[in-house]
Each structure stands twice: as structure tokens, then as C-alpha cells.
Design a protein around this motif. Structure first.
Motif, PDB file in Angstrom:
ATOM      1  N   THR A  70      67.114 109.847  16.191  1.00  0.00           N
ATOM      2  CA  THR A  70      66.963 109.426  17.638  1.00  0.00           C
ATOM      3  C   THR A  70      65.816 108.730  18.001  1.00  0.00           C
ATOM      4  N   THR A  72      63.929 107.458  15.890  1.00  0.00           N
ATOM      5  CA  THR A  72      63.439 106.220  14.767  1.00  0.00           C
ATOM      6  C   THR A  72      64.573 105.280  15.419  1.00  0.00           C
ATOM      7  N   TRP A  73      65.955 105.538  15.921  1.00  0.00           N
ATOM      8  CA  TRP A  73      66.693 104.570  16.395  1.00  0.00           C
ATOM      9  C   TRP A  73      66.266 103.438  17.434  1.00  0.00           C
ATOM     10  N   TYR A  74      65.595 104.525  18.485  1.00  0.00           N
ATOM     11  CA  TYR A  74      65.355 104.076  19.680  1.00  0.00           C
ATOM     12  C   TYR A  74      63.971 103.151  19.867  1.00  0.00           C
ATOM     13  N   SER A  76      62.043 102.118  16.960  1.00  0.00           N
ATOM     14  CA  SER A  76      61.534 101.517  15.509  1.00  0.00           C
ATOM     15  C   SER A  76      62.327 100.118  15.700  1.00  0.00           C
ATOM     16  N   ARG A  78      64.235  96.910  13.093  1.00  0.00           N
ATOM     17  CA  ARG A  78      65.500  96.873  12.647  1.00  0.00           C
ATOM     18  C   ARG A  78      65.445  97.875  11.253  1.00  0.00           C
ATOM     19  N   ARG A  81      65.835 101.377  11.624  1.00  0.00           N
ATOM     20  CA  ARG A  81      67.043 101.876  12.128  1.00  0.00           C
ATOM     21  C   ARG A  81      68.108 101.807  10.742  1.00  0.00           C
ATOM     22  N   ALA A  84      67.239 104.983   8.809  1.00  0.00           N
ATOM     23  CA  ALA A  84      67.865 105.946   9.839  1.00  0.00           C
ATOM     24  C   ALA A  84      69.152 106.363   9.530  1.00  0.00           C
ATOM     25  N   ALA A  85      70.179 104.932   9.478  1.00  0.00           N
ATOM     26  CA  ALA A  85      71.621 105.061   9.540  1.00  0.00           C
ATOM     27  C   ALA A  85      71.824 105.546   8.077  1.00  0.00           C
TER      28      ALA A  85
END
Length: 105
Positions: A70, A72-74, A76, A78, A81, A84-85
Motif C-alpha cells: 500500500t 509503495t502503491w500510493y 511511489s 510508476r 507500482r 509492487a503489482a
């Protein structure tokens, strides 16, 4: 099954080691300490019944990995992301394959 627990431990600790802002949070440090304590207790005290007691530590690992993903997603870019995905997809892939393997066996 011990390898699965070790992989989860390494993943959770690496995720927190890579994110200094998360490490500064008191709640996250407490969660990391409780996870380490639980892992140590289960490693020493329940080594014979490891698969039975794995259910007690999975929520800790899931919380640590969820916080790291979470964050890292919000906060950081592209590339982070996508990383992280990919990490989350790999994590779910390993969990699903372990579930399918245990169901078939």
C-alpha cells in the motif's frame, strides 16, 4: 512447508527494510517486532507441528506485506507500482499453488 514460512518472513522483512518511512512508524515497528517474536516462538516451540501452527503467523505476514504494498502503491512512481503489482501477483501465485498442491495431495 518450512520453506513457505521462510519465504514469507524474508519477503516481509525485505519489504520493511526497503521502506524507511514505514520503519519510522511506531505501529509498523510494533507489528514487525510482534511478527519476529511470533516467528521465533513458533520456530522453537512448535517445530514438529509447523503446518498446523502456520495459521497463527500468516495474518502477521499478510499485514506487513499489505502495508508495504500500500505504501509503495500510493507514494511511489510508476516503476515502483509495477514492481509492487508484480510482487503481489507472485505472492498470490505462490499461495494459490501451495493451496492447489495441498488440495490435490
Amino acid at each position: 512447508m518450512k520453506i513457505k514460512g521462510l519465504v514469507l518472513t524474508v519477503t516481509a522483512v525485505a519489504a520493511f527494510a526497503a521502506l524507511p518511512a514505514v520503519r519510522r512508524s511506531d505501529g509498523c515497528r510494533l507489528l514487525l517486532a510482534l511478527t519476529g517474536l511470533r516467528f521465533a516462538c513458533l520456530s522453537v516451540g512448535a517445530s514438529v507441528k509447523y503446518t498446523y501452527y502456520l495459521v497463527h503467523i500468516i495474518p502477521y505476514f499478510a499485514a506487513l506485506i499489505g502495508i508495504a504494498i500500500t505504501y509503495t502503491w500510493y507514494l511511489s512512481g510508476r516503476k515502483a507500482r509495477l514492481l509492487a503489482a508484480a510482487a503481489l501477483a507472485m505472492y498470490f501465485g505462490v499461495q494459490t499453488s501451495a493451496l492447489v498442491h495441498s488440495a490435490v495431495s
